[in-house]
Design an enzyme around this catalytic site. Structure first.
Site, PDB file in Angstrom:
ATOM      1  N   LYS A  34      66.374  86.336  17.118  1.00 14.67           N
ATOM      2  CA  LYS A  34      66.080  86.988  18.399  1.00 14.67           C
ATOM      3  C   LYS A  34      67.341  87.119  19.242  1.00 14.67           C
ATOM      4  CE  LYS A  34      64.658  82.433  19.858  1.00 14.67           C
ATOM      5  NZ  LYS A  34      64.630  81.918  21.189  1.00 14.67           N
ATOM      6  N   ARG A 132      54.242  76.188  27.032  1.00 10.40           N
ATOM      7  CA  ARG A 132      54.833  77.528  27.024  1.00 10.40           C
ATOM      8  C   ARG A 132      53.825  78.400  26.265  1.00 10.40           C
ATOM      9  NH1 ARG A 132      61.016  78.406  24.855  1.00 10.40           N
ATOM     10  NH2 ARG A 132      59.878  78.717  22.923  1.00 10.40           N
ATOM     11  N   HIS A 164      55.861  74.650  18.715  1.00  7.77           N
ATOM     12  CA  HIS A 164      57.297  74.561  19.030  1.00  7.77           C
ATOM     13  C   HIS A 164      57.533  73.244  19.766  1.00  7.77           C
ATOM     14  CE1 HIS A 164      61.259  76.288  19.412  1.00  7.77           C
ATOM     15  NE2 HIS A 164      61.258  76.253  20.726  1.00  7.77           N
ATOM     16  N   ARG A 222      62.326  76.607  11.128  1.00  6.49           N
ATOM     17  CA  ARG A 222      62.509  77.842  11.889  1.00  6.49           C
ATOM     18  C   ARG A 222      63.726  77.722  12.812  1.00  6.49           C
ATOM     19  NH1 ARG A 222      57.868  77.308  14.566  1.00  6.49           N
ATOM     20  NH2 ARG A 222      59.004  77.002  16.493  1.00  6.49           N
ATOM     21  N   TYR A 265      89.271  88.398  43.959  1.00  6.33           N
ATOM     22  CA  TYR A 265      88.405  88.344  45.143  1.00  6.33           C
ATOM     23  C   TYR A 265      88.413  86.964  45.792  1.00  6.33           C
ATOM     24  CZ  TYR A 265      86.206  92.720  43.584  1.00  6.33           C
ATOM     25  OH  TYR A 265      85.957  94.012  43.211  1.00  6.33           O
ATOM     26  N   CYS A 312      85.789  88.710  37.772  1.00  5.61           N
ATOM     27  CA  CYS A 312      85.172  89.924  38.319  1.00  5.61           C
ATOM     28  C   CYS A 312      84.192  90.497  37.291  1.00  5.61           C
ATOM     29  CB  CYS A 312      86.246  90.955  38.635  1.00  5.61           C
ATOM     30  SG  CYS A 312      87.586  90.287  39.637  1.00  5.61           S
ATOM     31  N   MET A 313      83.611  91.636  37.609  1.00 12.32           N
ATOM     32  CA  MET A 313      82.613  92.212  36.709  1.00 12.32           C
ATOM     33  C   MET A 313      83.221  92.586  35.348  1.00 12.32           C
ATOM     34  SD  MET A 313      80.140  95.490  37.314  1.00 12.32           S
ATOM     35  CE  MET A 313      79.448  94.896  38.822  1.00 12.32           C
ATOM     36  N   ASP A 314      84.467  93.084  35.391  1.00 13.17           N
ATOM     37  CA  ASP A 314      85.051  93.650  34.171  1.00 13.17           C
ATOM     38  C   ASP A 314      86.367  92.984  33.767  1.00 13.17           C
ATOM     39  OD1 ASP A 314      83.215  95.954  34.653  1.00 13.17           O
ATOM     40  OD2 ASP A 314      84.595  96.251  36.338  1.00 13.17           O
TER      41      ASP A 314
HETATM   42  C1  LIG Z   1      59.616  79.832  18.950  1.00 11.62           C
HETATM   43  C2  LIG Z   1      61.014  79.525  18.568  1.00 11.62           C
HETATM   44  N1  LIG Z   1      61.276  79.101  17.327  1.00 11.62           N
HETATM   45  C3  LIG Z   1      62.529  78.791  16.940  1.00 11.62           C
HETATM   46  C4  LIG Z   1      63.589  78.898  17.806  1.00 11.62           C
HETATM   47  C5  LIG Z   1      64.966  78.488  17.359  1.00 11.62           C
HETATM   48  O1  LIG Z   1      65.433  77.450  18.173  1.00 11.62           O
HETATM   49  P1  LIG Z   1      66.921  76.886  18.022  1.00 11.62           P
HETATM   50  O2  LIG Z   1      67.822  78.006  18.358  1.00 11.62           O
HETATM   51  O3  LIG Z   1      67.019  75.774  18.991  1.00 11.62           O
HETATM   52  O4  LIG Z   1      67.033  76.472  16.611  1.00 11.62           O
HETATM   53  C6  LIG Z   1      63.352  79.329  19.122  1.00 11.62           C
HETATM   54  C7  LIG Z   1      64.453  79.434  20.074  1.00 11.62           C
HETATM   55  O5  LIG Z   1      64.427  79.108  21.198  1.00 11.62           O
HETATM   56  C8  LIG Z   1      62.029  79.655  19.508  1.00 11.62           C
HETATM   57  O6  LIG Z   1      61.754  80.081  20.746  1.00 11.62           O
END
Ligand SMILES: Cc1ncc(COP(=O)(O)O)c(C=O)c1O
Length: 371
Positions: A34, A132, A164, A222, A265, A312-314
């Site tokens: 992700k 969560r 999780h 995971r 700045y 700064c931004m850039d």
């Molecule tokens: C649902 C879920 N699974 C697995 C992971 C992987 O976690 P990590 O990067 O701590 O291994 C995450 C990351 O936050 C997650 O949200």
């Protein structure tokens, strides 16, 4: 070279994933890719993970999974954050596995599956103590029951049961065993209801749990962060992982300035002597936090240099004193440390955050360049 780039060593990702596989014998390996592969680039990272031995991929959002499919990745993908209005039909059509933690979502998925004429593959999520995603213990039996009813009508198939961990990076934290016990109870309820066949994958372990908690492996681990070479528990060391990303830039401008020159700045930094300043073409829009000033160092002209003046931004400024620095010279912001540069871990420590935030914060203007 572009003015700045994030160099990603795909062989490091492959090796890290292989190491994670060795650390979780007997378990299947899904890597979370992700947030653009933790900032390393979604598609290239996913490919490297699969080459390293991952058999599945995980994404937070459907659009990430759909992009992987559009790029030709055929491995099983699970997506786990599905607010109302998401393109469920397309996801089902593209064989994206879907997480559901509430009966309403099971229904929505079943309706979408009915429209596509396909069976949606579901992972039921239990909230075992993180508050969560997922169903809390009181709501879990109803979730399982709804999914079983939908499975009987032929619109969904339960293929996963999962949760999780909140504190897997805090070895010995009492919530770990409490969550694993709660997970076992949730699994028992699902199995009793008929949702626990041998094809159903049970999973709860992120990077820290994959490396530290054999009892949390179940059928699949995971991890995310560790695949990119960053330690999930820095105080326990690097676990043999190799950071895959280095962030580099080319000096855009150098200048000699007299003593007493206010820099950037707010004039947070005033030169105390005649000196050479270098302008680095990366800023907070690119993931160099504004409060890096005075906290973070980079390597330029062969040595560590502090970030001086407001980021700064850039762009931001470094002070190299009387050392030779020219336009076009390379500046290393962070990497694996082999050239004396800080690591992302050092940045995270200096900035009071975690490496997840450092690498995922690198902005879209910074090209990812693969090696
Ligand atoms: C649902 C879920 N699974 C697995 C992971 C992987 O976690 P990590 O990067 O701590 O291994 C995450 C990351 O936050 C997650 O949200």
């Amino acid at each position: 070279m572009t003015p700045a780039e994030a160099r990603v060593d795909l062989s490091a990702i492959r090796d890290n994933v292989a190491l994670l596989g060795e650390r979780a014998p007997g378990a299947e390996l899904m890597v979370a890719v992700k947030a653009d592969g933790y900032g390393h680039g979604l598609v290239a990272s996913a490919g490297a993970c699969l080459e390293g031995g991952a058999t599945r991929l995980g994404t937070a959002y459907l659009r990430e999974a759909l992009r992987l499919r559009a790029e030709g990745i055929t491995a099983p993908i699970l997506s786990w954050i599905i607010p109302p209005g998401e393109p469920l039909e397309e996801a089902i059509h593209q064989d994206v596995e879907l997480s559901a933690g509430a009966p309403g979502l099971v229904d929505a998925i079943a309706v979408a599956a009915g429209r596509t004429g396909r069976i949606a593959r579901l992972h039921l999520k239990a909230d075992t103590g993180m508050s969560r995603g997922g169903a809390v213990a009181a709501d879990w039996p109803a979730l399982v029951e709804r999914a079983m009813a939908r499975q009987s009508e032929g619109t969904v198939e339960i293929v996963g049961l999962w949760s999780h961990l909140a504190c897997s990076d805090m070895p010995g934290h009492p919530s770990i065993e409490a969550q694993l016990t709660a997970f076992d109870e949730a699994l028992a309820i699902a199995e009793k209801a008929g949702a626990g066949g041998s094809h159903v994958v049970r999973h709860i372990a992120n990077s820290a749990a994959t490396l530290l908690l054999p009892q949390a492996r179940y059928d699949m681990v995971r991890p995310g962060l560790a695949a990119f070479g960053l330690s999930p528990v820095p105080r326990l060391g690097g676990f043999g992982l190799r950071p895959a990303m280095s962030l580099v830039a080319r000096i855009a401008l150098t200048k000699r300035v007299p003593a007493g020159s206010g820099v950037s700045y707010g004039h947070l930094y005033i030169t105390d002597r005649e000196t050479t300043l270098g302008l680095v073409p990366l800023g907070y829009a690119d993931g160099v936090p504004r409060h890096s000033t005075g906290r973070v160092e980079v390597v330029a002209a062969g040595r560590r240099r502090p970030v001086v003046g407001r980021v700064c931004m850039d762009q931001f400024v470094i002070d190299v004193g009387d050392d030779a620095l020219e336009e076009g010279d390379e500046v290393i912001l962070f990497g694996d440390g082999s050239r004396g540069e800080p690591t992302a871990q050092e940045w995270a420590d200096s900035l009071g955050t975690i490496t997840h935030e450092i690498v995922t914060g690198i902005g879209s203007r910074v090209p990812r360049v693969y090696r």
